[in-house]
Motif scaffolding. Structure first.
Motif, PDB file in Angstrom:
ATOM      1  N   LEU A   1       0.851  -1.199   0.000  1.00 29.85           N
ATOM      2  CA  LEU A   1       0.000   0.000   0.000  1.00 29.85           C
ATOM      3  C   LEU A   1       0.883   1.244   0.000  1.00 29.85           C
ATOM      4  N   ARG A   2       0.458   2.241  -0.753  1.00 32.17           N
ATOM      5  CA  ARG A   2       1.252   3.460  -0.882  1.00 32.17           C
ATOM      6  C   ARG A   2       0.428   4.703  -0.592  1.00 32.17           C
ATOM      7  N   ASN A   3       0.782   5.386   0.482  1.00 36.24           N
ATOM      8  CA  ASN A   3       0.242   6.722   0.760  1.00 36.24           C
ATOM      9  C   ASN A   3      -1.268   6.840   0.758  1.00 36.24           C
ATOM     10  N   LEU A   4      -1.925   6.041   1.586  1.00 36.19           N
ATOM     11  CA  LEU A   4      -3.378   6.101   1.634  1.00 36.19           C
ATOM     12  C   LEU A   4      -3.836   7.128   2.669  1.00 36.19           C
ATOM     13  N   ASN A   5      -4.796   7.937   2.265  1.00 37.74           N
ATOM     14  CA  ASN A   5      -5.453   8.868   3.180  1.00 37.74           C
ATOM     15  C   ASN A   5      -6.940   8.593   3.126  1.00 37.74           C
ATOM     16  N   LEU A   6      -7.527   8.354   4.291  1.00 34.97           N
ATOM     17  CA  LEU A   6      -8.944   7.982   4.323  1.00 34.97           C
ATOM     18  C   LEU A   6      -9.519   8.290   5.696  1.00 34.97           C
ATOM     19  N   ARG A   7     -10.712   8.899   5.698  1.00 35.22           N
ATOM     20  CA  ARG A   7     -11.404   9.105   6.971  1.00 35.22           C
ATOM     21  C   ARG A   7     -12.803   8.510   6.854  1.00 35.22           C
ATOM     22  N   VAL A   8     -13.198   7.779   7.883  1.00 33.75           N
ATOM     23  CA  VAL A   8     -14.519   7.154   7.879  1.00 33.75           C
ATOM     24  C   VAL A   8     -15.346   7.762   9.004  1.00 33.75           C
ATOM     25  N   LYS A   9     -16.472   8.350   8.612  1.00 33.20           N
ATOM     26  CA  LYS A   9     -17.365   9.034   9.535  1.00 33.20           C
ATOM     27  C   LYS A   9     -18.253   8.033  10.272  1.00 33.20           C
ATOM     28  N   ALA A  10     -18.666   8.344  11.480  1.00 31.43           N
ATOM     29  CA  ALA A  10     -19.578   7.466  12.222  1.00 31.43           C
ATOM     30  C   ALA A  10     -20.853   7.253  11.410  1.00 31.43           C
ATOM     31  N   GLY A  11     -21.256   6.003  11.281  1.00 39.93           N
ATOM     32  CA  GLY A  11     -22.494   5.664  10.589  1.00 39.93           C
ATOM     33  C   GLY A  11     -22.329   5.470   9.089  1.00 39.93           C
ATOM     34  N   GLU A  12     -21.154   5.751   8.584  1.00 41.76           N
ATOM     35  CA  GLU A  12     -20.922   5.671   7.145  1.00 41.76           C
ATOM     36  C   GLU A  12     -20.656   4.225   6.711  1.00 41.76           C
ATOM     37  N   MET A  13     -21.004   3.930   5.448  1.00 41.74           N
ATOM     38  CA  MET A  13     -20.654   2.626   4.867  1.00 41.74           C
ATOM     39  C   MET A  13     -19.667   2.867   3.737  1.00 41.74           C
ATOM     40  N   VAL A  14     -18.427   2.493   3.995  1.00 37.96           N
ATOM     41  CA  VAL A  14     -17.370   2.676   3.007  1.00 37.96           C
ATOM     42  C   VAL A  14     -17.046   1.315   2.409  1.00 37.96           C
ATOM     43  N   VAL A  15     -17.040   1.221   1.086  1.00 41.98           N
ATOM     44  CA  VAL A  15     -16.722  -0.051   0.430  1.00 41.98           C
ATOM     45  C   VAL A  15     -15.417   0.091  -0.339  1.00 41.98           C
ATOM     46  N   ILE A  16     -14.504  -0.841  -0.064  1.00 38.36           N
ATOM     47  CA  ILE A  16     -13.197  -0.845  -0.724  1.00 38.36           C
ATOM     48  C   ILE A  16     -13.228  -1.876  -1.849  1.00 38.36           C
ATOM     49  N   VAL A  17     -12.953  -1.448  -3.081  1.00 39.29           N
ATOM     50  CA  VAL A  17     -12.826  -2.414  -4.177  1.00 39.29           C
ATOM     51  C   VAL A  17     -11.426  -2.307  -4.779  1.00 39.29           C
ATOM     52  N   GLY A  18     -11.004  -3.362  -5.412  1.00 41.97           N
ATOM     53  CA  GLY A  18      -9.689  -3.338  -6.039  1.00 41.97           C
ATOM     54  C   GLY A  18      -9.348  -4.720  -6.503  1.00 41.97           C
ATOM     55  N   PRO A  19      -8.377  -4.831  -7.405  1.00 48.31           N
ATOM     56  CA  PRO A  19      -8.030  -6.131  -7.967  1.00 48.31           C
ATOM     57  C   PRO A  19      -7.511  -7.104  -6.908  1.00 48.31           C
ATOM     58  N   SER A  20      -7.615  -8.385  -7.220  1.00 52.10           N
ATOM     59  CA  SER A  20      -7.128  -9.420  -6.313  1.00 52.10           C
ATOM     60  C   SER A  20      -5.643  -9.194  -6.018  1.00 52.10           C
ATOM     61  N   GLY A  21      -5.277  -9.313  -4.747  1.00 54.14           N
ATOM     62  CA  GLY A  21      -3.867  -9.188  -4.365  1.00 54.14           C
ATOM     63  C   GLY A  21      -3.367  -7.762  -4.241  1.00 54.14           C
TER      64      GLY A  21
END
Ligand SMILES: Nc1ncnc2c1ncn2[C@@H]1O[C@H](COP(=O)(O)OP(=O)(O)O)[C@@H](O)[C@H]1O
Ligand SMILES: [Mg+2]
Length: 248
Positions: free
Chosen positions: A25-45
């Motif tokens: 993983l390279r330089n990820l910035n992410l904030r998840v708010k209370a009650g939010e549904m965040v879905v992560i997609v991406g290629p296998s591996g």
């Protein structure tokens, strides 16, 4: 400046992760708010499971910071239940901190009703279908006072129709018992049906290729306009839009 009314359950700042020389993983910035549904997609591996392990605090990032505000529970792809415990006993594992026996029994009964498994309380996991087992998983992680659910491809071992049903089940259960959710999937339609926000990861070493907000109400039909529009956009970001004549 952060809004004082918002609670940020998960905050990643400049997170990178390597496994002894393998850049994941390279330089990820992410904030998840209370009650939010965040879905992560991406290629296998590409590092989706690694990202969830960082969010749960199970592993520490090679660099950058992860802040967690709340109690976390995790759902895996399959076989997250204890095979030697019944449905009721597996759900009770989520309620170990509740000392009051009567309250605990009441809560187990409510959860069994919530996942529509009345009559199966004393069954063991091997006596249930895949969909039923994942419903028990949902009951186990929603039991008690958890704040954050981390779900790693929870429906991907199920057949298509069961998977669709489970998406609706998850939405229904979260309406009754709201939680902050980070949901990993390689299924783009699933992401478009479920997410408030889709995070599209690139191939490894993964960075965030796109953050996409979907503001329509849930449950969402897979053929609804907003799901189709979001599916198109994700396919486009992943470079999986229809190949042109000369490519095929
Ligand atoms: N504990 C580990 N040690 C070394 N390499 C790992 C470990 N876990 C995962 N990997 C590697 O890191 C990459 C990302 O893995 P993972 O996060 O499981 O991806 P995904 O969940 O997106 O399929 C893969 O190349 C995998 O082989
Ligand atoms: Mg994975």
């Amino acid at each position: 400046m952060s809004d004082e009314n918002e609670i940020w359950r998960l905050t990643l700042e400049n997170v990178s992760h390597d496994y002894s020389g393998l850049a994941v993983l390279r330089n990820l910035n992410l904030r998840v708010k209370a009650g939010e549904m965040v879905v992560i997609v991406g290629p296998s591996g590409c590092g989706k499971t690694t990202l969830l392990n960082l969010l749960s605090g199970y592993i520490k990032p090679s660099s950058g910071s992860v802040e967690i505000d709340g109690v976390i529970r995790t759902v895996y792809q399959q076989d997250g239940l204890f095979p030697w415990l019944t449905v009721e006993q597996n759900i009770a594992m989520g309620l170990r901190n509740l000392d009051d026996k009567q309250k605990r029994e009441r809560e187990i009964k409510d959860l069994v009703e919530l996942i529509h498994l009345e009559g199966f309380e004393h069954h063991y996991p091997h006596q249930l279908s895949g969909g039923m087992r994942q419903r028990v998983e949902l009951a186990r992680v929603i039991a008690g006072d958890s704040d954050i659910l981390l779900m790693d491809e929870p429906f991907s071992a199920l057949d298509y129709q069961t998977r669709l049903r489970m998406r609706y089940e998850l939405v229904r259960i979260l309406k009754k018992r709201p939680r902050t959710v980070v949901f990993v999937t390689h299924d783009i339609e699933e992401a478009a049906q479920l997410a408030d926000k889709v995070i599209v990861l690139s191939t490894r070493p993964a960075h965030i290729s796109r953050k996409l907000n979907i503001n329509t109400d849930r449950p969402r039909n897979p053929t609804s306009d907003s799901v189709i529009a979001a599916t198109r956009e994700i396919l486009d970001v992943l470079g999986l839009e229809t190949p042109t004549g000369k490519d095929i």
